[in-house]
Design an enzyme around this catalytic site. Structure first.
Site, PDB file in Angstrom:
ATOM      1  N   GLU A 231     -13.783  44.951  -2.482  1.00  0.00           N
ATOM      2  CA  GLU A 231     -13.055  45.529  -3.102  1.00  0.00           C
ATOM      3  C   GLU A 231     -11.946  44.548  -3.919  1.00  0.00           C
ATOM      4  OE1 GLU A 231     -10.448  48.116  -0.762  1.00  0.00           O
ATOM      5  OE2 GLU A 231      -9.178  46.459  -0.198  1.00  0.00           O
TER       6      GLU A 231
ATOM      7  N   GLU B  55     -14.097  31.757   0.903  1.00  0.00           N
ATOM      8  CA  GLU B  55     -13.681  32.767   1.901  1.00  0.00           C
ATOM      9  C   GLU B  55     -14.985  33.110   2.852  1.00  0.00           C
ATOM     10  OE1 GLU B  55     -11.191  37.168   2.172  1.00  0.00           O
ATOM     11  OE2 GLU B  55     -12.818  36.636   0.574  1.00  0.00           O
TER      12      GLU B  55
ATOM     13  N   ASP C  24     -12.598  44.766   6.892  1.00  0.00           N
ATOM     14  CA  ASP C  24     -12.293  45.779   6.002  1.00  0.00           C
ATOM     15  C   ASP C  24     -13.377  45.107   4.614  1.00  0.00           C
ATOM     16  OD1 ASP C  24     -10.613  43.634   5.853  1.00  0.00           O
ATOM     17  OD2 ASP C  24      -9.351  44.746   4.720  1.00  0.00           O
TER      18      ASP C  24
ATOM     19  N   GLU D 219      -1.216  47.701  -1.126  1.00  0.00           N
ATOM     20  CA  GLU D 219      -1.982  46.528  -1.696  1.00  0.00           C
ATOM     21  C   GLU D 219      -3.189  47.150  -2.495  1.00  0.00           C
ATOM     22  OE1 GLU D 219      -3.976  46.495   2.377  1.00  0.00           O
ATOM     23  OE2 GLU D 219      -1.795  47.112   1.223  1.00  0.00           O
TER      24      GLU D 219
END
Length: 628
Positions: free
Chosen positions: A597, A582, A381, A347
């Site tokens: 990212e 989020e 992450d 992904e």
């Protein structure tokens, strides 16, 4: 003095407080065996020499065999077999980047696409596309191919009306008295309809054409680019659904996650074929516990208890397991994140390849790819928390860390299983996991707790290849401040300890993490999304709920203050943008977070859940303003 009683004396050395590598039951068997009985004719000195040599060989053989069974270096550790469809879609992703350029490019989009025809037909058509000397495809030709052979990302799921949604549930948030805030809470509640999906009939009929996994029940997606169910997100989604009285929808989410355990042996990071190589923070037992507490459904508990035991085995054995010997020579077992993968994450394949582009050594590249995937397994992450050099992502070393949060979550799992097994009438499992939880509490206190700082710290392994047992060293505790240093407060073993809560609370209050509009993830502004100034819903909820449950009035007051700050910024952002986000900037009211990212995402499952859970717990007085 006869020799045999001396052997019995030796056996007492195994009956000490620390768990032994060589179980006492096996020792008793040996001393009563014919071979050992023959030793009785020997002198005591000879017996000691022979006994020592014998046990050294046995213990060494057992230790090495156990270590080899689950310890590997990063480059040659376990790797999950990948899917041919995923490999092909990674090629499409690579070509799309070359054709469309990097501006606003999201690599996940292409591995979420599905095929209109079988893989061989589609791949043959892709290989025939005209290419320039550098291998790129024209925009017109690539768009033509995508339109003819692939379905859009997200077309593999369809809207599903939640079976238990009503516009205003009976008994909804009774403590929320402010009319303005109550109206907004009902809008957040209504967002569950926006996020409700089920797998399309096409996925069920021809799963080989899709990267989406054919889950049996409807799901709640997080939102935006996250078009599938995710593991740890689901806990806070469920907490919000419980506040919304949507019990059947919450149970359906658990059913899907248990389906993954039955198919793959663990809950996947997310419901895609490219996530089979890793999990996410293990919170399934917490979900089942929360649903049982609200519904009293014993059959629900009995049905899924075996899956929880299976998941615990996944996390507490094999490559995730590490043994640390403390200063008193007691061995403690703790756990780490370790993805079964050493290639670019599909992904994020183009991003990972770029990250690794300066590394020429193949083994070092594989190491980095495993670290990237293992960090994704952590949910954080990415963050400086996992990096040896905070300015260089290639120095990720997540597999070399015993994380505070993971071990707290596994402790929570052990406590949950013990309680749920008792509810289900399985006393054997209840006793087994109660004992396991007690051992883990000791391990966390011994290895991760720092009494001088009043925090739990991640522990850096001296040897990431897992040569066991490793000897505990104070300098291996990572004493940088992260919100995860306080996550054990969420677990009953620690929030029920009032002196410890007070100690940790004081440390938290002076840590620099608490800001005007929530708890920052770290103190380092690195540009990574799990660093300052971002505040994440799970971070707020775990620390707040732990403090609130402690029984300390002061701790509950601190918890309510943090919840109030968080609700204000969520409300302000919603009124400004029309959506939930989020993550949020803890320094600026109504500003969503950034970094990382991908572009900031909206929706948003766990944000909705945490706001509703906070309002259910603390309410909102009629005369308290909601504005910043």
């Amino acid at each position: 003095m006869p020799a045999f009683p001396k052997v019995r004396l030796l056996s007492r050395s195994y009956n000490r407080p620390c768990p032994s590598v060589f179980p006492r039951s096996r020792f008793v068997h040996l001393v009563s065996s014919p071979t050992m009985m023959a030793f009785r004719a020997l002198s005591f000195r000879k017996l000691c020499v022979i006994s020592f040599a014998f046990f050294f060989v046995v213990l060494t053989t057992m230790s090495v065999a156990e270590a080899l069974s689950h310890c590997n270096s990063n480059s040659d550790g376990p790797v999950t077999t990948t899917n041919p469809l995923v490999i092909f879609l990674e090629r499409v992703q690579e070509t799309a980047l070359s054709t469309f350029g990097g501006s606003k490019f999201d690599p996940k989009l292409y591995v979420d696409m599905s095929l209109k025809f079988d893989l061989s037909t589609t791949e043959a058509a892709f290989d025939k596309l005209p290419r320039s000397s550098n291998g790129s495809v024209s925009i017109e030709d690539l768009n033509g191919f995508l339109g003819k052979y692939l379905q859009g990302a997200g077309d593999d799921m369809v809207y599903s009306e939640p079976v238990d949604f009503v516009p205003e549930p009976e008994g909804f948030l009774p403590k929320v008295k402010n009319p303005e805030l109550r109206a907004w809470a009902l809008e957040v509640h209504a967002l569950w309809k926006n996020l409700s999906r089920k797998v399309s009939d096409g996925v069920l009929k021809r799963p080989e054409l899709y990267t989406l996994l054919p889950l049996p029940q409807p799901v709640m997606i997080p939102g935006s680019r996250f078009r599938e169910v995710y593991y740890w997100d689901s806990y806070w989604v469920i907490r919000g659904l419980l506040a919304s009285k949507m019990y059947e929808t919450a149970k359906a989410i658990v059913t899907n996650l248990v389906h993954m355990i039955e198919e793959y042996g663990h809950v996947l990071n997310g419901a895609r074929a490219y996530y089979t190589n890793r999990s996410q923070p293990p919170l399934l037992s917490a979900m089942i516990h929360a649903i049982y507490t609200r519904t009293g459904d014993i059959q629900f508990v009995k049905k899924y208890l075996p899956a929880l035991v299976k998941e615990h085995h996944f996390w507490s054995s094999g490559i995730h397991k590490v043994t640390i010997k403390d200063a008193q020579s007691c061995n403690h077992t703790l756990n780490r994140y370790y993805a079964k993968w050493n290639k670019p994450r599909p992904e994020s394949s183009t991003i990972d390849k770029q990250t690794a582009s300066k590394i020429s050594n193949v083994s070092e590249k594989q190491n980095l790819y495993r670290e990237l995937a293992s960090t994704a397994e952590s949910g954080w992450d990415f963050s400086t928390r996992w990096m040896r050099n905070h300015s260089d992502l290639t120095t990720l070393a997540t597999t070399s860390i015993l994380p505070v949060d993971l071990n707290a979550f596994i402790l929570g799992m052990e406590l949950d299983i013990a309680l749920l097994a008792k509810v289900a009438g399985d006393d054997s499992i209840a006793k087994r996991f109660s004992k396991a939880s007690q051992a883990r509490v000791k391990a966390i206190k011994s290895v991760l707790w720092n009494s001088k700082k009043g925090q739990w710290f991640d522990y850096w392994l001296s040897d990431h290849t897992c040569q066991e047992p490793q000897t505990w060293e104070a300098g291996n505790q990572n004493q940088n401040v992260y919100a995860s240093n306080f996550f054990p407060l969420w677990i009953e073993s620690f929030y029920s300890d009032t002196p410890l809560v007070n100690e940790a609370m004081k440390s938290f209050q002076s840590s620099g993490l608490l800001h005007a509009f929530g708890i920052a993830t770290s103190l380092t502004n690195s540009g990574e999304q799990w660093d300052f100034p971002n505040g994440w819903p799970p971070v707020q909820h775990m620390i707040v709920e732990g403090l609130a449950r402690s029984g300390s009035k002061e701790a509950r007051s601190v918890a309510e203050d943090i919840a109030e700050r968080w609700i204000r910024t969520n409300y302000a952002a919603y009124k400004k943008t029309g959506t939930m986000h989020e993550k949020y900037d803890v320094e600026k009211c109504g500003e969503f977070g950034g970094g990382g990212e991908y572009v900031p995402q909206t929706g948003f499952g766990w944000s909705n859940g945490v706001v509703l859970a906070f309002l259910e717990e603390f309410g909102w007085p009629q005369d308290r303003t909601i504005h910043c």
